[in-house]
Design a protein around this motif. Structure first.
Motif, PDB file in Angstrom:
ATOM      1  N   UNK A  41      36.368  48.990  39.012  1.00 51.26           N
ATOM      2  CA  UNK A  41      36.704  48.928  40.433  1.00 51.26           C
ATOM      3  C   UNK A  41      35.508  48.494  41.261  1.00 51.26           C
ATOM      4  N   UNK A  42      34.342  49.047  40.935  1.00 52.69           N
ATOM      5  CA  UNK A  42      33.124  48.682  41.671  1.00 52.69           C
ATOM      6  C   UNK A  42      32.792  47.200  41.476  1.00 52.69           C
ATOM      7  N   UNK A  43      32.955  46.703  40.260  1.00 53.03           N
ATOM      8  CA  UNK A  43      32.675  45.302  39.989  1.00 53.03           C
ATOM      9  C   UNK A  43      33.621  44.400  40.783  1.00 53.03           C
ATOM     10  N   UNK A  44      34.905  44.755  40.804  1.00 53.56           N
ATOM     11  CA  UNK A  44      35.863  43.974  41.589  1.00 53.56           C
ATOM     12  C   UNK A  44      35.458  43.941  43.054  1.00 53.56           C
ATOM     13  N   UNK A  45      35.087  45.088  43.584  1.00 54.12           N
ATOM     14  CA  UNK A  45      34.689  45.175  44.989  1.00 54.12           C
ATOM     15  C   UNK A  45      33.473  44.298  45.265  1.00 54.12           C
ATOM     16  N   UNK A  46      32.468  44.388  44.396  1.00 55.84           N
ATOM     17  CA  UNK A  46      31.243  43.609  44.590  1.00 55.84           C
ATOM     18  C   UNK A  46      31.523  42.115  44.547  1.00 55.84           C
ATOM     19  N   UNK A  47      32.339  41.675  43.570  1.00 54.01           N
ATOM     20  CA  UNK A  47      32.592  40.243  43.424  1.00 54.01           C
ATOM     21  C   UNK A  47      33.456  39.703  44.566  1.00 54.01           C
ATOM     22  N   UNK A  48      34.368  40.521  45.070  1.00 52.80           N
ATOM     23  CA  UNK A  48      35.185  40.070  46.194  1.00 52.80           C
ATOM     24  C   UNK A  48      34.364  40.006  47.479  1.00 52.80           C
ATOM     25  N   UNK A  49      33.463  40.961  47.666  1.00 53.63           N
ATOM     26  CA  UNK A  49      32.583  40.919  48.834  1.00 53.63           C
ATOM     27  C   UNK A  49      31.670  39.703  48.780  1.00 53.63           C
ATOM     28  N   UNK A  50      31.185  39.395  47.565  1.00 48.55           N
ATOM     29  CA  UNK A  50      30.321  38.231  47.395  1.00 48.55           C
ATOM     30  C   UNK A  50      31.081  36.940  47.702  1.00 48.55           C
ATOM     31  N   UNK A  51      32.345  36.879  47.269  1.00 53.21           N
ATOM     32  CA  UNK A  51      33.148  35.676  47.508  1.00 53.21           C
ATOM     33  C   UNK A  51      33.432  35.475  48.990  1.00 53.21           C
ATOM     34  N   UNK A  52      33.522  36.595  49.744  1.00 55.54           N
ATOM     35  CA  UNK A  52      33.834  36.509  51.165  1.00 55.54           C
ATOM     36  C   UNK A  52      32.610  36.244  52.031  1.00 55.54           C
ATOM     37  N   UNK A  53      31.417  36.469  51.471  1.00 58.10           N
ATOM     38  CA  UNK A  53      30.185  36.321  52.264  1.00 58.10           C
ATOM     39  C   UNK A  53      29.746  34.854  52.347  1.00 58.10           C
TER      40      UNK A  53
END
Length: 402
Positions: free
Chosen positions: A390-402
């Motif tokens: 879950x943490x990895x998904x959150x990190x990668x989605x935040x990175x994609x949105x930044x």
């Protein structure tokens, strides 16, 4: 994602995809189920897309996770042929977009690059849904290089495409990560180990210790990867030195069963090898509690769930020194790591020596190793694995949105 119950990871919806899910398949199916249940316990919403087998409901709740079973040409619970995997993939390509539209997940978690990762790639192309690929072993080029070389050569372009388009690719052991990096050296591959349910898998209370540990156990698929032909030959070498009453339980089904039975007769150990056949997953914990030590003579593995379950059950583990093994077993502490032979799998004589030794462990040494085995298993949990996903998904989605 919104702030979660603990504040550590935001609450989200995850769609898990795997062509196998209990009672179908082996360790990756178990991992899918346990991670889905753990995500639900942590306050996330989890749904699973998998294969429908004979008599199973098309949709059901399993421990808080919604399970969608798709029609596929699956003939056996323990094994799946490539054509059967493709049958699941065809169903997933048709049905998964509709399930995703209804469920509205934030991300998909795909167990195996093929076929599940291809379904994840399709969802990304169709719906813009990010996906993570969880590498399990056989889907990584270079795994079982003799038996799977042709398959990996054929599927390499698809594997690369699935990995390249994923939000993340994970491995369940450091050695599996290093193997994957041979195919795509520029990938960032976090390691998320498997877990084990230490409440379900536990030692026998007040085990009565005899002078020898007489029952050995293997659980899993009876296929070439597991190296059971080497085990049967090693039993033939060790048979004369094993204590009276010794038995070797093989709990599982698969394409090698008939050949292994013939081999056992040829080596005159058919009287001590017990072929249990496929065992209902609900009954597996009790099978572990019948045994005194566990044997896993695999030619290759990712991070074997069976070894973790054995450790949690208080069984010393004898296994090949292969990817993932050193994270679980320490020589003379909670089992034995056997040298790997040139053709894969353990050295036959080393395995025979280990069988002689562990079949005749003094009670106090067996008790010490059993306690160390249990302590090692307590370090691995499905809640930790799910939280890491879950943490990895959150990190990668935040990175994609930044």
């Amino acid at each position: 994602m919104n702030e979660g119950k603990t504040g550590a990871v935001g609450v989200a919806k995850f769609l898990l995809i795997n062509y196998e899910y209990p009672p179908l398949g082996g360790g990756a199916g178990t991992a899918t189920r346990e991670i889905a249940r753990a995500l639900a316990r942590q306050g996330h919403a989890a749904a699973v897309v998998t294969t429908q087998f004979k008599g199973q409901p098309a949709v059901e709740d399993d421990g808080g996770a919604a399970v969608y079973r798709l029609p596929a040409r699956r003939r056996a619970q323990s094994t799946s042929a490539p054509a059967e995997m493709l049958s699941f993939l065809a169903s997933a390509l048709r049905r998964a977009p509709g399930i995703a539209n209804e469920f509205q997940p934030h991300a998909a978690i795909c167990f195996f690059s093929i076929p599940s990762g291809v379904a994840g790639l399709w969802l990304k192309k169709k719906l813009g849904l990010p996906y993570i690929v969880s590498l399990r072993g056989g889907d990584v080029p270079g795994f079982m290089p003799g038996a799977m070389a042709a398959t990996h050569a054929l599927t390499m372009p698809v594997t690369r495409m699935v990995w390249r388009n994923a939000a993340a690719v994970t491995a369940n052991s450091e050695n599996l990560k290093q193997l994957a990096l041979r195919t795509m050296p520029d990938l960032d591959i976090p390691v998320i180990p498997n877990g084990v349910d230490t409440e379900k898998f536990h030692p026998v209370a007040d085990r009565e210790q005899s002078n020898t540990a007489r029952t050995a156990l293997f659980t899993g698929r009876l296929n070439e990867q597991k190296g059971l032909d080497i085990l049967v030959r090693a039993l033939g070498r060790a048979h004369a030195d094993l204590p009276a009453g010794f038995r070797m339980i093989l709990a599982g089904g698969g394409p090698e069963q008939e050949r292994l039975q013939t081999l056992a007769r040829a080596h005159r150990v058919d009287g001590i090898v017990e072929f249990r056949g496929w065992v209902n997953p609900a009954d597996i914990p009790g099978v572990y509690r019948e045994a005194d030590f566990f044997v896993l003579p695999s030619r290759d593995e990712g991070m074997p769930n069976a070894a973790l379950e054995a450790l949690a059950s208080g069984l010393p583990v004898v296994m090949t020194r292969i990817p993932g093994s050193e994270a679980l077993v320490r020589n003379a502490e909670n089992g034995a790591l056997l040298p790997r032979a040139a053709g894969g799998g353990p050295d036959e004589e080393a395995l025979a020596q280990a069988l002689r030794r562990f079949a005749s462990l003094p009670p106090e040494e067996h008790a010490r190793m059993a306690a160390a085995a249990r302590a090692q298993a307590m370090r691995f949990s499905w809640d930790s694995a799910a939280n890491a996903m879950a943490r990895l998904c959150e990190q990668r989605m935040q990175h994609a949105q930044s």
